[in-house]
Design an enzyme around this catalytic site. Structure first.
Site, PDB file in Angstrom:
ATOM      1  N   ARG A 142      72.500  67.767 -58.037  1.00 13.05           N
ATOM      2  CA  ARG A 142      71.604  66.742 -57.500  1.00 13.05           C
ATOM      3  C   ARG A 142      72.168  66.226 -56.169  1.00 13.05           C
ATOM      4  O   ARG A 142      73.254  65.633 -56.146  1.00 13.05           O
ATOM      5  CB  ARG A 142      71.475  65.570 -58.482  1.00 13.05           C
ATOM      6  CG  ARG A 142      70.888  65.950 -59.845  1.00 13.05           C
ATOM      7  CD  ARG A 142      69.391  66.181 -59.796  1.00 13.05           C
ATOM      8  NE  ARG A 142      68.871  66.759 -61.029  1.00 13.05           N
ATOM      9  CZ  ARG A 142      68.484  66.062 -62.096  1.00 13.05           C
ATOM     10  NH1 ARG A 142      68.573  64.751 -62.083  1.00 13.05           N
ATOM     11  NH2 ARG A 142      68.008  66.679 -63.148  1.00 13.05           N
ATOM     12  N   GLU A 180      71.973  63.683 -54.426  1.00 14.30           N
ATOM     13  CA  GLU A 180      71.684  62.256 -54.317  1.00 14.30           C
ATOM     14  C   GLU A 180      72.894  61.541 -53.725  1.00 14.30           C
ATOM     15  O   GLU A 180      74.007  61.701 -54.227  1.00 14.30           O
ATOM     16  CB  GLU A 180      71.375  61.671 -55.692  1.00 14.30           C
ATOM     17  CG  GLU A 180      70.118  62.232 -56.334  1.00 14.30           C
ATOM     18  CD  GLU A 180      69.905  61.650 -57.737  1.00 14.30           C
ATOM     19  OE1 GLU A 180      69.067  60.754 -57.878  1.00 14.30           O
ATOM     20  OE2 GLU A 180      70.583  62.117 -58.667  1.00 14.30           O
ATOM     21  N   ARG A 228      78.096  56.144 -62.440  1.00 16.03           N
ATOM     22  CA  ARG A 228      77.531  57.107 -63.393  1.00 16.03           C
ATOM     23  C   ARG A 228      76.827  58.299 -62.747  1.00 16.03           C
ATOM     24  O   ARG A 228      76.230  59.112 -63.442  1.00 16.03           O
ATOM     25  CB  ARG A 228      76.554  56.392 -64.328  1.00 16.03           C
ATOM     26  CG  ARG A 228      75.305  55.828 -63.678  1.00 16.03           C
ATOM     27  CD  ARG A 228      74.409  55.204 -64.727  1.00 16.03           C
ATOM     28  NE  ARG A 228      73.101  54.843 -64.199  1.00 16.03           N
ATOM     29  CZ  ARG A 228      72.093  54.449 -64.961  1.00 16.03           C
ATOM     30  NH1 ARG A 228      72.247  54.371 -66.258  1.00 16.03           N
ATOM     31  NH2 ARG A 228      70.935  54.130 -64.421  1.00 16.03           N
ATOM     32  N   HIS A 229      76.886  58.413 -61.407  1.00 18.08           N
ATOM     33  CA  HIS A 229      76.219  59.519 -60.724  1.00 18.08           C
ATOM     34  C   HIS A 229      77.219  60.531 -60.173  1.00 18.08           C
ATOM     35  O   HIS A 229      78.250  60.166 -59.612  1.00 18.08           O
ATOM     36  CB  HIS A 229      75.349  59.005 -59.576  1.00 18.08           C
ATOM     37  CG  HIS A 229      74.071  58.389 -60.030  1.00 18.08           C
ATOM     38  ND1 HIS A 229      73.934  57.033 -60.224  1.00 18.08           N
ATOM     39  CD2 HIS A 229      72.876  58.933 -60.344  1.00 18.08           C
ATOM     40  CE1 HIS A 229      72.696  56.762 -60.628  1.00 18.08           C
ATOM     41  NE2 HIS A 229      72.041  57.904 -60.719  1.00 18.08           N
ATOM     42  N   GLU A 260      71.130  55.216 -69.765  1.00 25.03           N
ATOM     43  CA  GLU A 260      70.344  56.401 -70.095  1.00 25.03           C
ATOM     44  C   GLU A 260      71.214  57.650 -70.116  1.00 25.03           C
ATOM     45  O   GLU A 260      71.996  57.881 -69.197  1.00 25.03           O
ATOM     46  CB  GLU A 260      69.229  56.564 -69.056  1.00 25.03           C
ATOM     47  CG  GLU A 260      68.375  57.816 -69.238  1.00 25.03           C
ATOM     48  CD  GLU A 260      68.103  58.511 -67.917  1.00 25.03           C
ATOM     49  OE1 GLU A 260      68.305  59.726 -67.854  1.00 25.03           O
ATOM     50  OE2 GLU A 260      67.695  57.820 -66.969  1.00 25.03           O
ATOM     51  N   SER A 306      66.561  62.051 -70.488  1.00 20.48           N
ATOM     52  CA  SER A 306      65.187  61.771 -70.102  1.00 20.48           C
ATOM     53  C   SER A 306      64.360  62.974 -70.517  1.00 20.48           C
ATOM     54  O   SER A 306      64.739  64.115 -70.247  1.00 20.48           O
ATOM     55  CB  SER A 306      65.094  61.555 -68.588  1.00 20.48           C
ATOM     56  OG  SER A 306      63.786  61.191 -68.233  1.00 20.48           O
ATOM     57  N   ARG A 344      78.198  61.729 -69.091  1.00 20.90           N
ATOM     58  CA  ARG A 344      77.767  60.374 -69.480  1.00 20.90           C
ATOM     59  C   ARG A 344      77.946  60.156 -70.977  1.00 20.90           C
ATOM     60  O   ARG A 344      78.358  59.076 -71.406  1.00 20.90           O
ATOM     61  CB  ARG A 344      76.301  60.142 -69.096  1.00 20.90           C
ATOM     62  CG  ARG A 344      76.097  59.847 -67.630  1.00 20.90           C
ATOM     63  CD  ARG A 344      74.695  59.299 -67.394  1.00 20.90           C
ATOM     64  NE  ARG A 344      74.363  59.273 -65.978  1.00 20.90           N
ATOM     65  CZ  ARG A 344      73.195  58.886 -65.501  1.00 20.90           C
ATOM     66  NH1 ARG A 344      72.233  58.500 -66.318  1.00 20.90           N
ATOM     67  NH2 ARG A 344      72.961  58.890 -64.204  1.00 20.90           N
TER      68      ARG A 344
END
Length: 529
Positions: A301, A303, A309-310, A452, A455, A503
């Site tokens: 990802r 991002e 948490r990323h 989370e 998903s 996670r």
């Protein structure tokens, strides 16, 4: 003889005498030096003769597979009272050493286990051997032979508390550099220890810059063994449920989930992308009649998120499953899979949980069986009652997720729950709308300690409805043509989801940063080691 000649003769005799004296002095010096060297050599020889243990220690030639040695090496974790008075060989790292008189105390570490060793002058151990043992650099790997002895008082600083090793032979297999960029004792200090006690602490960047050393700590050893357990239990549970493990491409021709959060790579004369998800291929396998599939692999990802948490690369535990009539068949199967993982960790990895807890204390992870499932309007009501202002079709922010986790824990006493029926407006285009309410979707998230970890949703498996939903989201249909076409030959109703391994590990253990549970983390600021 003239006066001048006589003076010259006397001067020559004086010079000759001086030269002779100088030669005599130099000869005496050389003789004394030779005598000292001879004495030193004799002393060294005498010392070697006195070192009756010289064959019981040292630095042997590097192991280059010269021969196979008929020697059994016992694991440190196996050393116990049952081995008392047995003479055993052990290979371990020198964690610490302390010399005291005619003794040297060593802590020998092997992964997350350690034992106290003693090298003491005696019938088979010389003073020179004790001195050698004390000189071995920390983190060096050694082979030691000794007797396992039961101790009167527990050795609280070691995992093997009831025994110690009385060493009679010690050989260095690999010598460590004496200068270590971090001390392992500092890196395993409990986080609730106060810093004002003057002891050093190791920050996260130092740990990650020197990850090889940090991975040797008992805490890191426990974290990643438990993480391996998550993968094992995930795989074991799903295989028992009739799932098939698949492997999907990580280099793809188009962004798998749309958007700009994708890494572009050069692919011969064109560009390709690193997969943001294996979803397309999971769904193609469902269309290919595999019915139930899962995969474990890297997910990328792009991002620019520097949060706790990323990560830009993480390990995805992905599930996809055809169902008969209701997507809750899938929700229940995934929920049960996670429950089986939690139960397996409790029963099989208690040592690792306790090891991590000594450095990072946390409340034991709680869950219900079957899992708690709430619908989005229920969660919204709980948050509004707690003073949060949110619209009916608004997604949960990270702070609201955490607050909801606390509220659920207070009300239901569980750290794990499923949140179902998200607003359709906040879910991806491929999410199946609820047949009763066009503003609601057949989608769900799963949470651990208010964060989370999964998903998922029922996917739109009809190409016409999928095309309509894509248009509604303003997606270029040409870019997802292959995705839509994969449903044109008949596809069963199906649902699935993706779980982040790091996670799950972080939240189960109650840790505070996903980088603690990523062996070699990748984020916007870190690409090495």
């Amino acid at each position: 003889m003239s006066d001048a000649a006589a003076a010259a003769s006397e001067e020559g005799q004086a010079t000759s005498k001086k030269g002779l004296k100088k030669q005599q002095k130099e000869a005496e010096k050389a003789a004394k030096k030779a005598e000292k060297q001879a004495q030193a050599a004799a002393g060294q020889q005498g010392s070697e003769e006195e070192d009756y243990a010289k064959d019981h220690y040292g630095v042997p030639p590097m192991i280059q597979s010269q021969e196979r040695v008929d020697r059994v090496l016992v694991r440190v974790e196996e050393l116990a009272v049952k081995n008392a008075d047995q003479k055993l060989w052990v290979r371990a790292r020198v964690h610490t050493s302390r010399s005291k008189g005619k003794q040297c105390f060593l802590v020998l570490r092997q992964q997350q286990f350690n034992v106290q060793g003693i090298v003491a002058v005696g019938q088979n151990v010389s003073k020179q051997m004790v001195k050698f043992a004390a000189s071995i650099n920390k983190e060096s790997i050694v082979d030691v032979e000794g007797f396992v002895r039961k101790v009167d008082q527990k050795i609280e600083s070691c995992t093997q508390q009831d025994v110690e090793l009385h060493i009679e032979q010690i050989f260095v297999v690999s010598m460590s550099d004496p200068k270590l960029p971090l001390q392992l004792d500092d890196a395993t200090r409990p986080e609730n220890d106060k810093e004002e006690d003057g002891r050093a602490t190791v920050n996260q960047d130092t740990r990650l810059d020197n990850r090889i050393l940090d991975l040797r700590t008992t805490t890191s050893q426990a974290i990643f063994r438990l993480q391996a357990g998550v993968c094992h239990l995930f795989r074991e549970t799903l295989i028992n449920k009739g799932f098939v493990e698949i492997q999907t491409p990580k280099i793809i021709s188009a962004a798998s989930e749309g958007g700009a959060n994708v890494f572009t790579v050069t692919y011969f004369k064109t560009n390709a992308y690193l997969a943001q998800s294996p979803q397309l291929y999971k769904q193609m396998c469902i269309s290919g009649d595999f019915e139930k599939v899962f995969c474990i692999g890297p997910v990328f990802r792009a991002e620019d998120s520097n949060t706790h948490r990323h990560l830009t690369e993480f390990v995805g535990l992905d599930i996809e499953m055809a169902f008969n009539y209701h997507y809750h068949e899938v929700v229940e199967s995934i929920g049960d899979t996670l429950v089986q993982i939690f139960k397996g960790l409790q029963t099989r990895y208690q040592t690792e949980i306790q090891t991590v807890g000594r450095q990072y204390p946390a409340e034991p992870f709680k869950f219900l069986e079957p899992s708690l499932r709430l619908e989005f309007p229920e969660a919204l009501a709980m948050l509004r009652e707690a003073g949060v202002e949110m619209g009916d079709e608004e997604d949960l922010s990270t702070p609201n997720e955490k607050l909801l986790g606390r509220l659920v824990k207070q009300k239901y006493d569980t750290d794990f729950f499923i949140l179902d029926k998200y607003p359709l407006a906040v879910r991806p285009f491929y999410t199946m709308p609820d047949h009763r309410d066009p503003k609601t979707s057949n989608s769900y998230d799963m949470f651990m300690r208010g964060e989370e970890i999964l998903s998922g949703a029922q996917r739109v498996h009809d190409p016409e409805l999928l095309t309509e939903r894509a248009r509604h989201h303003g997606i270029d249909l040409e870019k997802i043509k292959a995705y839509i076409d994969s449903f044109r030959y008949g596809a069963p109703p199906h649902a699935g989801g993706g779980i982040g391994l790091e996670r799950v590990t972080m939240l189960y253990l109650g840790l505070h940063n996903v980088r603690q549970t990523s062996m070699f983390p990748r984020d916007p600021k870190r690409l090495t080691p």
